[in-house]
Write a protein that holds these residues in place. Sequence first.
Motif, short mmCIF file in Angstrom:
data_model
loop_
_atom_site.label_atom_id
_atom_site.label_comp_id
_atom_site.label_asym_id
_atom_site.label_seq_id
_atom_site.Cartn_x
_atom_site.Cartn_y
_atom_site.Cartn_z
N VAL A 54 0.84 -1.20 0.00
CA VAL A 54 0.00 0.00 0.00
C VAL A 54 0.88 1.26 0.00
O VAL A 54 0.57 2.24 -0.67
CB VAL A 54 -0.97 0.01 1.21
N ARG B 76 -7.28 2.05 -5.70
CA ARG B 76 -7.53 2.76 -4.43
C ARG B 76 -8.41 1.91 -3.51
O ARG B 76 -8.20 1.85 -2.31
CB ARG B 76 -8.25 4.10 -4.69
N ALA C 269 -6.28 -0.60 -1.89
CA ALA C 269 -5.50 0.00 -0.80
C ALA C 269 -6.37 0.23 0.43
O ALA C 269 -5.96 -0.02 1.57
CB ALA C 269 -4.87 1.33 -1.26
N TYR C 270 -7.58 0.70 0.19
CA TYR C 270 -8.49 1.00 1.29
C TYR C 270 -8.86 -0.29 2.04
O TYR C 270 -8.83 -0.33 3.28
CB TYR C 270 -9.75 1.68 0.76
N ALA D 222 -5.90 -1.53 4.06
CA ALA D 222 -5.71 -0.76 5.29
C ALA D 222 -6.73 -1.16 6.35
O ALA D 222 -6.42 -1.21 7.54
CB ALA D 222 -5.81 0.73 4.98
N LEU E 289 -5.56 -4.26 7.94
CA LEU E 289 -4.44 -3.98 8.82
C LEU E 289 -4.90 -3.34 10.12
O LEU E 289 -4.37 -3.59 11.18
CB LEU E 289 -3.44 -3.05 8.12
#
Lengths: 335, 137
Positions: free
Chosen positions: A240, A288, A291-292, A295, A298
């Motif tokens: 990311v 995106r 990535a979102y 996250a 995580l």
Amino acid sequence: MEQKEFIHRQHAHCESGVTSNLLKHEGLNISEPMAFGIGAGLFFGHVPFLKVGGIPATTYRIWPGAIFKRVAKRLDVQIHSERFNDQAKAMKALDDVLATGKPVGVLSSVFYLTYLPEAYRFHFNAHNLVVYGKNGNDYLVSDPVMETPTRIAPADLEKARFAKGLPEPKGFMYYVTGIPSEPAMRTAIQKGIKQMCFFMLSPPFPWFGNNGIFLLAKKLQSYPAKLEPRKAGLYLGNIVRMQEEIGTGGGGFRYLYAAFLQEAGLLLKRDDLLGFSEELTRIGDNWRNFAYSAARILKVRSTDLVSYDELSELLRKCGNDEKALFTKMRKMKWE
Amino acid sequence: MDVNEVPQDEREMSHEAKAKKLMYAVDKDGKYTGVNSVGWEAENLVLKQAWDEIDESLAVTEEKVRKGTLSPIAYFMQKNLMDVALLARYAGKWQWQVKRHFKPAVFKKLSPAELNKYAAVFNITTDQLMNYGKDKQ
């Protein structure tokens, strides 16, 4: 001493930003997206056995130095570039060119760039910036990722130019010595697009180009089973970061390239390019989205297989969509 | 990404991270334009994650230096975000030499010239290097 004031413009990415700023200074109006596109900056690579700080290497762009070189070649811009073994000579050479009023592109390590916020100062040795003059002892710096011009002490700049590790900048500097009266934009754009398609679709290896996305998807899926949770998290976080955090303009350079396709489409009056731009914007949105979602996983420190499976699926969608788009672009008709 | 979708999520970190980056987004007429962003939840999180990892492992090393099981060179290497390979390159040594210098007993016997070399790489004084960890015992 200064012949013409250097105008700092902020950009998303260091190398295409420096290229644009240097060329604009010489009177050649090339935007950052245009530089990125002509230089065929878009790429993908995932090399699991090549570890940076213990984490598999992932990249969304072509190797450093390629963009400036290709743009210069394709637009018939004359440049001078030089590497040094001797640090004092490298600083002297920089001073000599600055004394003529010419802005100079410099390769550096971000770790020693004291003007950057601490959190961004890693040992990344391929950062480009422009030095455009001196004030007392300090060098005046236009770093394209910064909002405003800044300055740096000579000792820090010297350290940044002679950082060790991989790759070593060795004081690399470059500047423009001549520009064409009538740049051949159409052929430059064509060559840039063709090269990008070639690098994305042709490498017969699993690590580079479009293939790399599917390799990453496969590896990612195996993280929860193969790695301890902390490591799986770090590996995922790094992907990311490479995509969003390292001056990419969002979506791993996909928006930047889409901006290029749009600008090229308007310039050459080609609807197909405008269409490709819109398609790539949607693909950027999907990156995106990846990535979102990553996250979010995580954040809750989840390592259940389902969430990593879903992430891999998002990646494969990006990979499939890009493959379809670049295959169409490769078949474009040029006069 | 539309212009009004460009995230503006302020970063909150123990390390200075304020920066307005340029993002490319599409305006209401469908035209690409540059928009500044102060951050995005997703990227803020992974940047923080990377630094938390660094800070945590640095704290572990600091503890070892204080207890006398590692030399200050190990601490300052990590503090400067280096690994053994990179430090060896900067100090002009072999990796096995650097690793040997992690041993407090070996560190104590280093010549002033060698200590100077390490201190210069870490951008600190030789005294700071030699005495690190002692004041906190």
